[in-house]
Every structure is written in structure tokens, then in C-alpha cells.
Design a protein around this motif. Structure first.
Motif, PDB file in Angstrom:
ATOM      1  N   MET A  74     -39.671 -26.849 -17.482  1.00 47.09           N
ATOM      2  CA  MET A  74     -39.513 -26.814 -18.919  1.00 47.09           C
ATOM      3  C   MET A  74     -38.639 -28.000 -19.337  1.00 47.09           C
ATOM      4  O   MET A  74     -37.546 -28.161 -18.833  1.00 47.09           O
ATOM      5  CB  MET A  74     -38.836 -25.512 -19.358  1.00 47.09           C
ATOM      6  N   ASP A  75     -39.152 -28.797 -20.246  1.00 46.86           N
ATOM      7  CA  ASP A  75     -38.430 -29.987 -20.666  1.00 46.86           C
ATOM      8  C   ASP A  75     -37.847 -29.844 -22.055  1.00 46.86           C
ATOM      9  O   ASP A  75     -37.620 -30.817 -22.745  1.00 46.86           O
ATOM     10  CB  ASP A  75     -39.326 -31.216 -20.566  1.00 46.86           C
ATOM     11  N   VAL A  76     -37.600 -28.596 -22.472  1.00 49.29           N
ATOM     12  CA  VAL A  76     -37.020 -28.336 -23.783  1.00 49.29           C
ATOM     13  C   VAL A  76     -35.854 -27.376 -23.599  1.00 49.29           C
ATOM     14  O   VAL A  76     -35.923 -26.435 -22.817  1.00 49.29           O
ATOM     15  CB  VAL A  76     -38.063 -27.723 -24.749  1.00 49.29           C
ATOM     16  N   GLY A  77     -34.777 -27.619 -24.347  1.00 53.28           N
ATOM     17  CA  GLY A  77     -33.643 -26.715 -24.370  1.00 53.28           C
ATOM     18  C   GLY A  77     -33.410 -26.265 -25.793  1.00 53.28           C
ATOM     19  O   GLY A  77     -33.821 -26.944 -26.742  1.00 53.28           O
ATOM     20  N   TYR A  78     -32.759 -25.138 -25.958  1.00 51.76           N
ATOM     21  CA  TYR A  78     -32.541 -24.570 -27.286  1.00 51.76           C
ATOM     22  C   TYR A  78     -31.053 -24.353 -27.527  1.00 51.76           C
ATOM     23  O   TYR A  78     -30.351 -23.792 -26.684  1.00 51.76           O
ATOM     24  CB  TYR A  78     -33.296 -23.246 -27.418  1.00 51.76           C
ATOM     25  N   ARG A  79     -30.592 -24.781 -28.703  1.00 51.11           N
ATOM     26  CA  ARG A  79     -29.198 -24.563 -29.090  1.00 51.11           C
ATOM     27  C   ARG A  79     -28.966 -23.086 -29.375  1.00 51.11           C
ATOM     28  O   ARG A  79     -29.906 -22.335 -29.590  1.00 51.11           O
ATOM     29  CB  ARG A  79     -28.869 -25.386 -30.326  1.00 51.11           C
ATOM     30  N   GLY A  80     -27.709 -22.705 -29.425  1.00 50.26           N
ATOM     31  CA  GLY A  80     -27.332 -21.312 -29.655  1.00 50.26           C
ATOM     32  C   GLY A  80     -27.989 -20.665 -30.863  1.00 50.26           C
ATOM     33  O   GLY A  80     -28.559 -19.578 -30.742  1.00 50.26           O
ATOM     34  N   PRO A  81     -27.930 -21.300 -32.051  1.00 54.44           N
ATOM     35  CA  PRO A  81     -28.543 -20.661 -33.223  1.00 54.44           C
ATOM     36  C   PRO A  81     -30.053 -20.430 -33.068  1.00 54.44           C
ATOM     37  O   PRO A  81     -30.576 -19.412 -33.524  1.00 54.44           O
ATOM     38  CB  PRO A  81     -28.257 -21.654 -34.359  1.00 54.44           C
ATOM     39  N   THR A  82     -30.731 -21.344 -32.398  1.00 54.64           N
ATOM     40  CA  THR A  82     -32.165 -21.179 -32.164  1.00 54.64           C
ATOM     41  C   THR A  82     -32.397 -20.032 -31.190  1.00 54.64           C
ATOM     42  O   THR A  82     -33.292 -19.199 -31.392  1.00 54.64           O
ATOM     43  CB  THR A  82     -32.777 -22.488 -31.617  1.00 54.64           C
ATOM     44  N   ALA A  83     -31.597 -19.961 -30.134  1.00 62.03           N
ATOM     45  CA  ALA A  83     -31.715 -18.869 -29.161  1.00 62.03           C
ATOM     46  C   ALA A  83     -31.467 -17.524 -29.852  1.00 62.03           C
ATOM     47  O   ALA A  83     -32.180 -16.549 -29.592  1.00 62.03           O
ATOM     48  CB  ALA A  83     -30.734 -19.074 -28.009  1.00 62.03           C
ATOM     49  N   CYS A  84     -30.479 -17.468 -30.741  1.00 58.04           N
ATOM     50  CA  CYS A  84     -30.180 -16.237 -31.484  1.00 58.04           C
ATOM     51  C   CYS A  84     -31.376 -15.805 -32.328  1.00 58.04           C
ATOM     52  O   CYS A  84     -31.767 -14.634 -32.319  1.00 58.04           O
ATOM     53  CB  CYS A  84     -28.981 -16.438 -32.411  1.00 58.04           C
ATOM     54  N   ALA A  85     -31.917 -16.751 -33.080  1.00 57.59           N
ATOM     55  CA  ALA A  85     -33.045 -16.437 -33.967  1.00 57.59           C
ATOM     56  C   ALA A  85     -34.248 -15.945 -33.170  1.00 57.59           C
ATOM     57  O   ALA A  85     -34.905 -14.969 -33.547  1.00 57.59           O
ATOM     58  CB  ALA A  85     -33.418 -17.663 -34.798  1.00 57.59           C
ATOM     59  N   ALA A  86     -34.544 -16.589 -32.058  1.00 57.02           N
ATOM     60  CA  ALA A  86     -35.713 -16.219 -31.252  1.00 57.02           C
ATOM     61  C   ALA A  86     -35.515 -14.877 -30.550  1.00 57.02           C
ATOM     62  O   ALA A  86     -36.459 -14.097 -30.416  1.00 57.02           O
ATOM     63  CB  ALA A  86     -36.017 -17.311 -30.237  1.00 57.02           C
ATOM     64  N   ALA A  87     -34.305 -14.608 -30.087  1.00 55.76           N
ATOM     65  CA  ALA A  87     -34.042 -13.382 -29.327  1.00 55.76           C
ATOM     66  C   ALA A  87     -33.655 -12.206 -30.221  1.00 55.76           C
ATOM     67  O   ALA A  87     -33.633 -11.068 -29.766  1.00 55.76           O
ATOM     68  CB  ALA A  87     -32.939 -13.628 -28.298  1.00 55.76           C
TER      69      ALA A  87
END
Length: 164
Positions: free
Chosen positions: A1-14
Motif C-alpha cells: 500500500m503506497d498511501v497513508g492516512y492522517r488521523g482525521p481521515t482515519a477517524c472519519a473512515a473508521a
């Protein structure tokens, strides 16, 4: 996987709060594995797998599973290959969490006569792919030798602002 997600994005997705995300990272339940060290001057980044685990933790918590049992389940899932995760169903009787990798295992658990619920990780995986497809991620590919990394430019501007 060549993409990482910042905290706010991880929060929204999870579907978790930033406070939960921070607490789980500090207690090492689920933390950012792409860029884990916040002290390096770079923003921590979560992998797809990290966000999947966050979503699983949230669902288990919502059903009343103890944090101790959730921690055991997460550690078990960490030991599994990423390609195995979509084929796993987590079953719980409200006290313990069980891994099932086939329909017969699910049926066997259900035949015990006790109330059970399940979380099919394949479905969670697909939901997450849809959610993250609409949210910002950060490419992790290395820049070409003569091409500066975009983070370097931002870091340079911040340093100039602080020292200027």
C-alpha cells in the motif's frame, strides 16, 4: 500500500473520535504504522490495515466487548497476513471473541445455543475501501532524486517562518 492516512481521515473512515484514536495509539491498541513516530517532525500516518483494525475495534466496543478481549483479538489479527483478513469473520458471545474462516466454523459456534454476533471483515474491508476512496490520503512513493519531496518544502517554509 503506497498511501497513508492522517488521523482525521482515519477517524472519519473508521467512525471513531480523535480522542479514541489518540488513546488507542498511546496505549498501543491500534496506532499509525506507516509513520508511527510523532516526534520525528512528520505527521503520523495510518495504513489501510490500521484503519480496518480501528473500525473493528469500534464495532467490538459498540457491542459491549471488554477492551481486554478486544486487545487480544487485535493482536491476533495483527499476526494474520493482510490477504487473509477479508476471509475472517469475528464471532462473539459478548464475552469472548472467536475467529472463523469458514461457514462451517460459524455454524459450529452458533450450534452452542448461545446468542452470538459476527463481524465479517470482508464486508468491513469493502465499506472502508469506499469510505477511504472519498477521503484524502497521502502518497508514500519516493520522489525522484532531483525532485524535492513535498513535505520538505512545507517543512522549509515552517522553519523560515519560525526563524524569520
Amino acid at each position: 500500500m503506497d498511501v497513508g492516512y492522517r488521523g482525521p481521515t482515519a477517524c472519519a473512515a473508521a467512525g471513531v473520535t480523535y480522542r479514541q484514536l489518540d488513546f488507542w495509539a498511546r496505549t498501543r491498541l491500534v496506532g499509525p504504522s506507516v509513520r508511527p513516530e510523532p516526534g520525528t517532525g512528520e505527521i503520523p500516518l495510518y495504513s489501510f490495515r490500521d484503519v480496518l483494525l480501528l473500525k473493528v475495534v469500534k464495532r467490538l466496543l459498540d457491542t459491549g466487548i471488554s477492551l481486554q478481549q478486544i486487545r487480544t483479538a487485535v493482536e491476533h489479527l495483527r499476526g494474520r497476513d493482510t490477504s487473509d483478513l477479508p476471509h475472517i469473520t469475528l464471532m462473539s458471545d459478548g464475552v469472548s471473541v472467536y475467529e472463523c474462516t469458514s461457514p462451517s466454523e460459524v455454524v459450529e459456534l452458533m450450534q452452542g445455543g448461545q446468542g452470538m454476533f459476527g463481524i465479517a471483515l470482508g464486508r468491513v474491508w469493502r465499506e472502508l475501501e469506499g469510505a477511504l476512496g472519498q477521503l484524502p490520503g497521502e502518497r508514500l512513493a519516493e520522489p525522484l532524486p532531483d525532485e524535492p519531496h513535498p513535505g520538505d518544502e512545507l517543512a522549509r517554509r515552517r522553519r523560515e517562518r519560525k526563524t524569520g
